[in-house]
Structure formats: structure tokens, C-alpha cells
Scaffold this active site. Structure first.
Site, PDB file in Angstrom:
ATOM      1  N   HIS A 170       0.848  -1.198   0.000  1.00 40.17           N
ATOM      2  CA  HIS A 170       0.000   0.000   0.000  1.00 40.17           C
ATOM      3  C   HIS A 170       0.881   1.245   0.000  1.00 40.17           C
ATOM      4  O   HIS A 170       0.636   2.180  -0.753  1.00 40.17           O
ATOM      5  CB  HIS A 170      -0.936  -0.028   1.205  1.00 40.17           C
ATOM      6  N   LYS A 216       3.263   4.024  -5.479  1.00 37.10           N
ATOM      7  CA  LYS A 216       2.644   5.345  -5.319  1.00 37.10           C
ATOM      8  C   LYS A 216       3.645   6.481  -5.526  1.00 37.10           C
ATOM      9  O   LYS A 216       3.245   7.631  -5.727  1.00 37.10           O
ATOM     10  CB  LYS A 216       1.967   5.449  -3.959  1.00 37.10           C
ATOM     11  N   HIS A 244      -1.341   8.554  -4.872  1.00 37.84           N
ATOM     12  CA  HIS A 244      -2.343   7.718  -4.193  1.00 37.84           C
ATOM     13  C   HIS A 244      -3.693   7.996  -4.834  1.00 37.84           C
ATOM     14  O   HIS A 244      -4.272   9.070  -4.656  1.00 37.84           O
ATOM     15  CB  HIS A 244      -2.371   8.039  -2.707  1.00 37.84           C
ATOM     16  N   PHE A 286      -8.934   4.144   5.502  1.00 38.38           N
ATOM     17  CA  PHE A 286      -9.368   4.760   6.754  1.00 38.38           C
ATOM     18  C   PHE A 286     -10.285   3.790   7.506  1.00 38.38           C
ATOM     19  O   PHE A 286     -11.043   3.028   6.918  1.00 38.38           O
ATOM     20  CB  PHE A 286     -10.135   6.048   6.467  1.00 38.38           C
TER      21      PHE A 286
END
Length: 402
Positions: A285, A314, A319, A389
Site C-alpha cells: 500500500h 505510489k 495515491h 481509513f
């Protein structure tokens, strides 16, 4: 049951085709991370922007001729890359057996921002503006209209894990015999809302983002569309395993020990019937925020050890929020495809090169490690992580079958 990722269409800061994105990845290009002064309310920020030239290929609705939102334009660019593959499937199975599942977080909010700007300046909204362009389901329905899909059509919005979950939802639709073909992926476009919102959270980088660097200080917001054709076929590139977990630890911060991330990785590996050390490459990620990279390095080490090559892309794409899961699964798809990656390389972890030695020991890709790996054997399996999140985690295992 594994499912076939039959074809893939993509547009992002690295390019507007499979070939250009793959070439940019393996080159380590940061050309798409541009300093932007229009979107931020305060000082300029770097964003992962799709080149304006890409939009020369899109701009009007193929079915109605009306002007499109930026999300729709991105969707159309990705869809056109898979349209030829879809046509015979549409003829074979019929419209009722084609489904669409799209992950997004911005939908058409950028078009709404432009409409509001005109309303303030002139007192009138644009003639073709309607609030429905901002609804979360709009992008999925737009793609369904493009491909004449009459099966289930819906959107998923769980922040940065959205489009990874779209692939899991595609598998569920196929397993339940609710569809024979699913168009699944993610689309998110740059907007003032996200650029300034993440700035308000103190989550944006002061320059180009630096995943896993000692100097990392945040993300660059990006945009992308990434669409898969998903079927029940065997062979080709398959989704071999997937797992979702929820930390329920904090609204925006990940669990500091990466507990939910680790469980997702281990469960996905179990479903794929693989051990962590058997994975050839993990697309992390890797947002470039201090807390994410710290916890993910711990999870990566505990799931796959210190030898498996891994890294974040990224630093090249930015992102892309709701599109990130599908984009990075698509990056794995490109790496496993001999047409786009004939030398069986993996992308370097692009940053400023100042590795944070306080992180758990993981094997971040550099040129030397890449050369040693590609000389040894072909790529067979990749893993892709997306963490959102609220501790909303997903890991996907993608691999080749004869």
C-alpha cells in the site's frame, strides 16, 4: 474458486494504455507527479495527474453525446481498452448476465466543483449539470451504459480499499451465479475536495512522496481508472486469493502493529494455498505516511519474511484513493503478462532513496535486486495490499495458471 482476470484497461499518471503504464513502471518514472497550483487552497501540491493529451480520446458520452465529468472520461478511456474483449462475451452470455462493480470515493465531485464555480460567477449552473453526476453509483452506471450491462450494477466506497473490494464482489457475483461476466475496478479523479481534505489532515507530502523513506511525510493525491473483465474461466491470470479485515482501531490511523493488515495478508495467502515466501512480488500500500509505512513493513515482514521483493508504486502514480486497489492489482496483472513485461521485472520502490532503517527488515526493490530476481525465474505470483481509513484492509493474491 479462483476467477479469471481476463483483460485490463488503465489510465493513470503513468500513461493511458497498458503498454505506457507498464513502461513507466519499469522505468521508475515520476513524470506524472506534477506540482499543481489550481486545486490546493493554499500552497501548491504535487499530484498524480493524467496527462491532458489523454483526454483527446474521450470527452463525450459514447451513447448520448453529452459532456462527461472527469471521472466519466477516465472510465471511458479504460473501458475502450477492454471493449473488444467484452464484445464476444456480451454476444455469448447476453446483457442480463453482465454485471458492473466499481470502487470510487470522489465520483463526479470534480464536475460539481466546476459547476458551483460557474454558479457563483454567473448565478447559473451549467446547462447540462445535474446533482446525480456526483452520486456514488453514477460511475458504475455510466460504465454499465457503455457496455450495455443489465445485470447487477453498483458502487463500493470504502476509501482506499474500495476497488480492491470490487474484485472480491465480482467473485461473489460469479460464485452466486448472478453473472457470467463482471466489469470490476475503480475510478477516482482529482478534485479540490480530496486535495485540500488530506492537506487538512496533515497527510500530504511537501514534495513528491517517498514511500518507506526516512524523509517520508505524506501522500500525493492521484487519479486513475482501472477496469478488469472478470470471468469464471480457468487459465491465464487469476485472482487466487483475497481477504478483508477491519482493525476498528482509529478513524484515520492504522493499527500501529499492523494486526489487521497482517491478518488480511495471511488469510489471502491461505485462500491461494501459498506460503508468504512463495510470492514473487508484493505491491505494498506504501502511502509514504509515517504510520502506514511503519505498520505495513511489520505486516510484510511477519507475512512474507525479509527476502520477498516488495515496494510501493505510489511514488510514480500518486495515491489514487478509491481507484488504488484496482490500479495496483492491475499493476500486478501487467507484471505477470509476458506481452507487457517480457523480462519479468518488478518496479523499484521509487522514493528519494533514503531508506528508513527503523522499519522492519523488508526487501524493497532496487535495480540490483530486480536484476537478480529476473535472471533467476519468471514471475508467477504477486500480492497487492490496500489499507483504508477506519482500518479497512484488503489483500489480493494474483497469479498465472497454465
Amino acid at each position: 474458486m479462483s476467477i479469471c482476470l481476463k483483460d485490463f484497461g488503465v489510465v493513470c499518471a503513468l500513461g493511458d494504455s497498458k503498454a505506457s503504464v507498464a513502461a513507466g513502471l519499469l522505468k521508475g518514472s515520476r513524470d506524472g507527479l506534477m506540482l499543481d497550483s489550481e486545486l490546493p487552497n493554499a500552497e501548491p501540491q504535487y499530484v498524480g495527474r493524467v496527462a491532458d493529451s489523454a483526454f483527446n480520446k474521450a470527452g463525450t458520452n459514447l451513447t448520448t453525446g453529452k459532456k462527461l465529468s472527469r471521472n466519466d472520461k477516465l472510465s471511458q478511456l479504460a473501458y475502450l481498452q477492454i471493449a473488444d474483449t467484452l464484445l464476444p462475451l456480451l454476444a455469448e452470455f447476453g446483457q442480463q448476465r453482465i454485471a458492473v462493480v466499481i470502487g470510487t470515493s470522489t465520483s463526479g465531485i470534480e464536475y460539481g466543483e466546476q459547476a458551483l464555480k460557474q454558479k457563483i460567477a454567473t448565478g447559473e449552473y451549467p446547462e447540462n449539470y445535474h446533482y446525480s453526476m456526483q452520486e456514488m453509483g453514477t460511475t458504475a452506471q455510466f460504465i454499465a451504459d457503455l457496455c450495455q450491462a443489465k445485470g447487477p450494477v453498483y458502487s463500493i466506497s470504502t476509501a482506499c480499499s474500495s476497488s480492491g473490494k470490487a474484485l472480491v464482489s465480482a467473485q461473489a457475483l460469479l460464485d452466486a451465479d448472478l453473472a457470467d461476466v463482471v466489469i470490476a475496478g475503480g475510478v477516482d479523479s482529482l478534485a479540490k475536495l480530496t486535495v485540500n481534505g488530506f492537506k487538512a489532515l496533515a497527510s500530504t507530502a511537501t514534495a513528491q512522496n517517498n514511500p518507506f523513506s526516512t524523509d517520508r511525510d505524506g501522500i500525493n493525491i492521484g487519479e486513475a481508472a482501472a477496469l478488469f473483465i472478470v470471468t469464471k474461466e480457468q487459465g491465464g491470470i487469476q485472482l487466487l486469493g483475497a481477504a478483508e479485515t477491519s482493525d476498528a482501531h482509529h478513524l484515520s490511523a492504522p493499527h500501529p502493529e499492523g494486526e489487521g493488515a497482517l491478518r488480511a495478508m495471511r488469510m489471502a495467502l491461505t485462500e491461494a494455498n501459498l506460503q508468504g515466501e512463495q510470492i514473487d512480488y508484493v505491491n505494498l500500500h506504501g502511502t509514504g505516511t509515517p504510520k502506514n509505512d511503519d505498520m505495513e513493513a511489520k505486516a510484510m515482514f511477519n507475512a512474507c519474511g525479509s527476502n520477498v521483493l516488495c515496494g510501493s508504486t505510489k511514488g510514480m502514480t500518486g495515491h489514487t484513493l478509491g481507484a488504488a486497489g484496482a490500479l495496483e492489482a492491475g499493476i500486478c496483472w501487467l507484471l505477470l503478462n509476458d506481452e507487457y513485461n517480457p523480462e519479468h521485472q518488478v518496479p523499484a520502490n521509487v522514493s528519494d532513496g533514503e531508506l528508513d532503517n527503523n522499519l522492519a527488515t523488508i526487501n524493497l526493490v532496487d535495480a540490483k535486486a530486480n536484476a537478480e530476481r529476473s535472471a533467476k525465474n519468471k514471475l508467477q505470483t504477486c500480492m497487492s495490499n490496500s489499507f483504508a481509513f477506519g482500518g479497512n484492509n484488503i489483500s489480493l493474491v494474483i497469479g498465472k495458471q497454465p
